[in-house]
Design a protein around this motif. Structure first.
Motif, PDB file in Angstrom:
ATOM      1  N   GLU A   1      -8.585  -0.242  -3.870  1.00 11.12           N
ATOM      2  CA  GLU A   1      -9.620  -0.474  -3.261  1.00 11.12           C
ATOM      3  C   GLU A   1      -9.620  -0.561  -2.051  1.00 11.12           C
ATOM      4  O   GLU A   1      -8.723  -0.776  -1.440  1.00 11.12           O
ATOM      5  CB  GLU A   1     -10.128  -1.943  -4.012  1.00 11.12           C
ATOM      6  CG  GLU A   1     -10.210  -1.898  -5.581  1.00 11.12           C
ATOM      7  CD  GLU A   1     -11.665  -1.116  -5.988  1.00 11.12           C
ATOM      8  OE1 GLU A   1     -12.528  -0.994  -5.151  1.00 11.12           O
ATOM      9  OE2 GLU A   1     -11.402  -0.281  -7.028  1.00 11.12           O
ATOM     10  N   PRO A   2     -10.725  -0.555  -1.182  1.00 10.47           N
ATOM     11  CA  PRO A   2     -10.740  -0.601   0.375  1.00 10.47           C
ATOM     12  C   PRO A   2     -10.470  -2.010   0.568  1.00 10.47           C
ATOM     13  O   PRO A   2     -10.518  -3.026  -0.134  1.00 10.47           O
ATOM     14  CB  PRO A   2     -12.223  -0.524   0.535  1.00 10.47           C
ATOM     15  CG  PRO A   2     -12.980   0.508  -0.592  1.00 10.47           C
ATOM     16  CD  PRO A   2     -12.124   0.082  -1.750  1.00 10.47           C
ATOM     17  N   LYS A   3      -9.677  -2.102   1.932  1.00  3.82           N
ATOM     18  CA  LYS A   3      -8.987  -3.303   2.188  1.00  3.82           C
ATOM     19  C   LYS A   3      -9.786  -3.857   3.222  1.00  3.82           C
ATOM     20  O   LYS A   3     -10.422  -3.305   4.309  1.00  3.82           O
ATOM     21  CB  LYS A   3      -7.649  -2.950   2.756  1.00  3.82           C
ATOM     22  CG  LYS A   3      -6.952  -4.326   3.264  1.00  3.82           C
ATOM     23  CD  LYS A   3      -5.270  -3.649   3.577  1.00  3.82           C
ATOM     24  CE  LYS A   3      -4.590  -4.891   4.035  1.00  3.82           C
ATOM     25  NZ  LYS A   3      -3.135  -4.555   4.304  1.00  3.82           N
ATOM     26  N   GLU A   4     -10.222  -5.188   3.320  1.00 12.60           N
ATOM     27  CA  GLU A   4     -10.837  -5.955   4.402  1.00 12.60           C
ATOM     28  C   GLU A   4      -9.792  -6.437   5.305  1.00 12.60           C
ATOM     29  O   GLU A   4      -8.604  -6.849   5.114  1.00 12.60           O
ATOM     30  CB  GLU A   4     -11.437  -7.200   3.787  1.00 12.60           C
ATOM     31  CG  GLU A   4     -12.714  -6.537   2.804  1.00 12.60           C
ATOM     32  CD  GLU A   4     -13.366  -7.763   2.380  1.00 12.60           C
ATOM     33  OE1 GLU A   4     -13.358  -8.888   2.835  1.00 12.60           O
ATOM     34  OE2 GLU A   4     -14.355  -7.435   1.634  1.00 12.60           O
ATOM     35  N   PHE A   5     -10.400  -6.296   6.657  1.00 10.99           N
ATOM     36  CA  PHE A   5      -9.236  -6.757   7.792  1.00 10.99           C
ATOM     37  C   PHE A   5      -9.911  -7.595   8.660  1.00 10.99           C
ATOM     38  O   PHE A   5     -11.026  -7.643   8.830  1.00 10.99           O
ATOM     39  CB  PHE A   5      -9.019  -5.438   8.647  1.00 10.99           C
ATOM     40  CG  PHE A   5      -8.298  -4.493   8.076  1.00 10.99           C
ATOM     41  CD1 PHE A   5      -7.025  -4.163   8.053  1.00 10.99           C
ATOM     42  CD2 PHE A   5      -9.166  -3.132   7.503  1.00 10.99           C
ATOM     43  CE1 PHE A   5      -6.386  -3.434   7.304  1.00 10.99           C
ATOM     44  CE2 PHE A   5      -8.290  -2.253   6.801  1.00 10.99           C
ATOM     45  CZ  PHE A   5      -7.008  -2.170   6.687  1.00 10.99           C
ATOM     46  N   LEU A   6      -9.030  -8.743   8.885  1.00  8.99           N
ATOM     47  CA  LEU A   6      -9.668  -9.822   9.900  1.00  8.99           C
ATOM     48  C   LEU A   6      -9.801  -9.140  11.209  1.00  8.99           C
ATOM     49  O   LEU A   6      -9.108  -7.984  11.599  1.00  8.99           O
ATOM     50  CB  LEU A   6      -8.403 -10.892   9.868  1.00  8.99           C
ATOM     51  CG  LEU A   6      -8.438 -11.746   8.701  1.00  8.99           C
ATOM     52  CD1 LEU A   6      -7.266 -12.713   8.836  1.00  8.99           C
ATOM     53  CD2 LEU A   6      -9.777 -12.277   8.457  1.00  8.99           C
TER      54      LEU A   6
ATOM     55  N   ASP B   1       3.216  10.369  11.495  1.00  8.84           N
ATOM     56  CA  ASP B   1       3.500  10.465   9.829  1.00  8.84           C
ATOM     57  C   ASP B   1       3.728   9.119   9.751  1.00  8.84           C
ATOM     58  O   ASP B   1       3.535   8.685   8.414  1.00  8.84           O
ATOM     59  CB  ASP B   1       4.842  11.582   9.865  1.00  8.84           C
ATOM     60  CG  ASP B   1       4.125  13.025   9.947  1.00  8.84           C
ATOM     61  OD1 ASP B   1       5.002  13.952   9.889  1.00  8.84           O
ATOM     62  OD2 ASP B   1       2.902  13.283  10.152  1.00  8.84           O
ATOM     63  N   PHE B   2       4.765   8.404  10.310  1.00 13.49           N
ATOM     64  CA  PHE B   2       5.079   7.076   9.818  1.00 13.49           C
ATOM     65  C   PHE B   2       3.875   6.281  10.042  1.00 13.49           C
ATOM     66  O   PHE B   2       3.736   5.246   9.141  1.00 13.49           O
ATOM     67  CB  PHE B   2       6.187   6.406  11.095  1.00 13.49           C
ATOM     68  CG  PHE B   2       6.398   5.139  10.734  1.00 13.49           C
ATOM     69  CD1 PHE B   2       7.363   4.592   9.769  1.00 13.49           C
ATOM     70  CD2 PHE B   2       5.972   3.913  11.704  1.00 13.49           C
ATOM     71  CE1 PHE B   2       7.596   3.305   9.583  1.00 13.49           C
ATOM     72  CE2 PHE B   2       6.245   2.645  11.506  1.00 13.49           C
ATOM     73  CZ  PHE B   2       7.156   2.327  10.567  1.00 13.49           C
ATOM     74  N   LYS B   3       3.030   6.015  10.881  1.00 15.60           N
ATOM     75  CA  LYS B   3       1.828   5.423  10.647  1.00 15.60           C
ATOM     76  C   LYS B   3       0.799   5.503   9.643  1.00 15.60           C
ATOM     77  O   LYS B   3       0.295   4.550   9.098  1.00 15.60           O
ATOM     78  CB  LYS B   3       1.009   5.515  12.016  1.00 15.60           C
ATOM     79  CG  LYS B   3       1.651   4.880  13.287  1.00 15.60           C
ATOM     80  CD  LYS B   3       0.795   5.369  14.635  1.00 15.60           C
ATOM     81  CE  LYS B   3      -0.344   5.004  14.806  1.00 15.60           C
ATOM     82  NZ  LYS B   3      -0.900   5.381  16.134  1.00 15.60           N
ATOM     83  N   GLU B   4       0.737   6.793   9.374  1.00 17.21           N
ATOM     84  CA  GLU B   4      -0.145   7.289   8.132  1.00 17.21           C
ATOM     85  C   GLU B   4       0.645   6.684   6.744  1.00 17.21           C
ATOM     86  O   GLU B   4       0.029   6.340   5.902  1.00 17.21           O
ATOM     87  CB  GLU B   4      -0.163   8.719   7.933  1.00 17.21           C
ATOM     88  CG  GLU B   4      -0.985   9.198   6.958  1.00 17.21           C
ATOM     89  CD  GLU B   4      -2.469   8.717   7.321  1.00 17.21           C
ATOM     90  OE1 GLU B   4      -3.377   8.582   6.211  1.00 17.21           O
ATOM     91  OE2 GLU B   4      -2.780   8.456   8.379  1.00 17.21           O
ATOM     92  N   ALA B   5       2.008   6.732   6.771  1.00 17.17           N
ATOM     93  CA  ALA B   5       2.580   6.226   5.496  1.00 17.17           C
ATOM     94  C   ALA B   5       2.601   4.775   5.425  1.00 17.17           C
ATOM     95  O   ALA B   5       2.348   4.357   4.192  1.00 17.17           O
ATOM     96  CB  ALA B   5       4.006   6.589   5.605  1.00 17.17           C
ATOM     97  N   VAL B   6       2.656   4.026   6.390  1.00 16.74           N
ATOM     98  CA  VAL B   6       2.450   2.571   6.455  1.00 16.74           C
ATOM     99  C   VAL B   6       0.882   2.363   6.299  1.00 16.74           C
ATOM    100  O   VAL B   6       0.842   1.298   5.213  1.00 16.74           O
ATOM    101  CB  VAL B   6       2.582   1.991   7.769  1.00 16.74           C
ATOM    102  CG1 VAL B   6       2.211   0.600   7.818  1.00 16.74           C
ATOM    103  CG2 VAL B   6       4.193   2.152   8.183  1.00 16.74           C
ATOM    104  N   LYS B   7      -0.045   2.867   6.447  1.00 10.37           N
ATOM    105  CA  LYS B   7      -1.305   2.819   6.117  1.00 10.37           C
ATOM    106  C   LYS B   7      -1.684   2.964   4.781  1.00 10.37           C
ATOM    107  O   LYS B   7      -2.492   2.370   4.183  1.00 10.37           O
ATOM    108  CB  LYS B   7      -2.155   3.745   7.138  1.00 10.37           C
ATOM    109  CG  LYS B   7      -3.724   3.677   6.900  1.00 10.37           C
ATOM    110  CD  LYS B   7      -4.417   4.600   7.787  1.00 10.37           C
ATOM    111  CE  LYS B   7      -5.904   4.552   7.789  1.00 10.37           C
ATOM    112  NZ  LYS B   7      -6.717   5.494   8.452  1.00 10.37           N
TER     113      LYS B   7
ATOM    114  N   GLU C   1       5.531   5.390  -1.460  1.00 12.15           N
ATOM    115  CA  GLU C   1       4.219   6.161  -1.218  1.00 12.15           C
ATOM    116  C   GLU C   1       4.310   7.320  -0.661  1.00 12.15           C
ATOM    117  O   GLU C   1       3.374   8.169  -0.999  1.00 12.15           O
ATOM    118  CB  GLU C   1       3.398   4.834  -0.279  1.00 12.15           C
ATOM    119  CG  GLU C   1       2.125   5.432   0.118  1.00 12.15           C
ATOM    120  CD  GLU C   1       1.094   5.805  -0.730  1.00 12.15           C
ATOM    121  OE1 GLU C   1       0.387   6.986  -0.687  1.00 12.15           O
ATOM    122  OE2 GLU C   1       0.947   5.190  -1.776  1.00 12.15           O
ATOM    123  N   ASP C   2       5.098   7.457   0.302  1.00  9.50           N
ATOM    124  CA  ASP C   2       5.146   8.639   0.986  1.00  9.50           C
ATOM    125  C   ASP C   2       5.596   9.856  -0.119  1.00  9.50           C
ATOM    126  O   ASP C   2       5.122  11.043   0.163  1.00  9.50           O
ATOM    127  CB  ASP C   2       6.267   8.701   2.201  1.00  9.50           C
ATOM    128  CG  ASP C   2       6.012   9.845   3.259  1.00  9.50           C
ATOM    129  OD1 ASP C   2       4.905  10.149   3.324  1.00  9.50           O
ATOM    130  OD2 ASP C   2       7.063  10.454   3.421  1.00  9.50           O
TER     131      ASP C   2
END
Length: 199
Positions: free
Chosen positions: A184-189, A3-9, A139-140
């Protein structure tokens, strides 16, 4: 943990917010109280201070921002700034102001002289952790937010309008409200460029 990981994401900069809310004012207050109580700080300094602006105070804050900028930029440039403020920040439900109390920082510098130069940096770390925690919890709760930095040009007006202690240095502003659209979708290095593991 999941749940924490999803909230951060899910925590993202949301620029399309409305003046509605998913939770009561008391619950917003509880989020801020939780962060102030449980977010860590160097030497347990607890240097973060927060002001919650709702209703007319929220509207007044963004009018202060606009009035301040209007005096500093050409009219054509101001029009774009005004549109952004009105459509992304002032249109929200409220604004959270994050401060760092320099009385605490200076007191620690005097008490622990060997670490004196580090306390201002550690204060910034504390500020960032509070902002991230509050943002993620909003956000949560179903609310969107962004982190803005119109300080220091607005500081004097903020001190006067809300009788804020001048030892509190404004670090960031977080307008929030009901999300009207997702980010918008986020780009990741590539992660291999950002993480090294030695074992």
């Amino acid at each position: 943990m999941s749940d924490f990981k999803e909230a951060v994401k899910k925590r993202r900069s949301i620029y399309t917010i409305s003046s509605d809310t998913t939770i009561k004012d008391k619950e917003i207050q509880e989020i801020l109280e939780f962060a102030l109580m449980h977010v860590p700080s160097a030497f347990n300094s607890q240097s973060t201070r927060i002001a919650l602006l709702l209703g007319e105070h929220h509207a007044k804050f963004w009018n202060i921002v606009k009035d301040t900028i209007k005096k500093m930029v050409p009219q054509d440039a101001f029009k774009k700034t005004e549109e952004k403020i009105d459509s992304c920040f002032a249109c929200g439900y409220g604004t959270i102001l994050f401060f760092e109390d320099q009385t605490v920082v200076k007191g620690l510098q005097e008490q622990f002289a060997a670490y004196a130069e580090n306390f201002p940096k550690w204060s910034e770390h504390t500020a960032g952790m509070h902002q991230f925690t509050v943002w993620t919890m909003l956000e949560d709760a179903g609310l969107g937010a962004t982190l803005q930095h119109y300080n220091p040009i607005i500081d004097e007006a903020v001190y006067k309008e809300w009788n804020i202690d001048r030892n509190w240095v404004l670090k960031a502003q977080m307008p929030f409200g009901l999300k009207k659209a997702e980010a918008e979708p986020k780009e990741f290095l590539p992660i291999e460029k950002r993480l090294k593991i030695f074992k």
